[in-house]
Design an enzyme around this catalytic site. Sequence first.
Site, PDB file in Angstrom:
ATOM      1  N   SER A   1     -24.425 -14.023  11.828  1.00 21.02           N
ATOM      2  CA  SER A   1     -25.273 -12.773  12.648  1.00 21.02           C
ATOM      3  C   SER A   1     -26.153 -12.295  11.061  1.00 21.02           C
ATOM      4  CB  SER A   1     -24.303 -11.463  12.488  1.00 21.02           C
ATOM      5  OG  SER A   1     -25.436 -10.443  13.002  1.00 21.02           O
TER       6      SER A   1
ATOM      7  N   TYR B   1     -17.656  -4.591  11.133  1.00 18.68           N
ATOM      8  CA  TYR B   1     -18.366  -5.535  12.066  1.00 18.68           C
ATOM      9  C   TYR B   1     -19.456  -6.556  10.364  1.00 18.68           C
ATOM     10  CZ  TYR B   1     -21.996  -8.450  14.658  1.00 18.68           C
ATOM     11  OH  TYR B   1     -21.925  -9.777  15.061  1.00 18.68           O
TER      12      TYR B   1
END
Length: 235
Positions: free
Chosen positions: A138, A151
């Site tokens: 990501s 995250y």
Amino acid sequence: MLKDKVAYITGGSKGIGLGVAKSLLEQGMKVAISGRNLETVIAAAKTLEHEDYVLPLSSDVTVLDDEKDVISTILDKWGRLDVVLANAGVGHFAPVDQMEEDSWKQMIDTNLTGVFHTLKASVEALKVTEGYYMTLASLAGTNFFAQGAGYNATKFGVVGFTQAVMLDLRKYGIKVSTIMPGSVSTYFNDNEPSVKDAWKIQPEDIGKLVVDLLNMHPRTLPSKIEVRPTRPDLK
């Protein structure tokens, strides 16, 4: 070039994983998709064209033996493994002082340790075919943000892990890349894809990117790919 090659996609029952599966099937590939709930994976497989070329499987990537069993099943059915996409992931977002330990552990176990398990289970098969191992990271793996401590930690980890793995495995002829998308129209973080997500990257866009990587000349390796929406101002 890709016809009859075999791919395995974790987290393949929806979103990016399912979008990539569709793209690979369009190229004549055989595709195994996995998820924790077999009924959900079977239902997803039935939505795909060329269903005879799809193998739905149950696996929890946090359990190494599950991933080993999946790879064994794929090899028993199709006799080879050419492409692996470690796509399964979860996200919990909160200020670090409010983050629950269970949320932290689930992200680490799924997003980071799961990526290792998928590679560990498949690497010997990929050596045989001089295959391709991809991880779905990501832009959060290079851009930190508030409420993203857990995250961010996992996606920074996936990027670093994948780049080191690339150096370890290229001597075997195995290509290794990490794909780092920005906003994608998926069900991630309880989103319900709709027309409001038209400005975002679509799962089929990531599928096309994977196909492009697979079709690239063997001498050339894009090892880290950042991809983002062209017009975020339209959101």
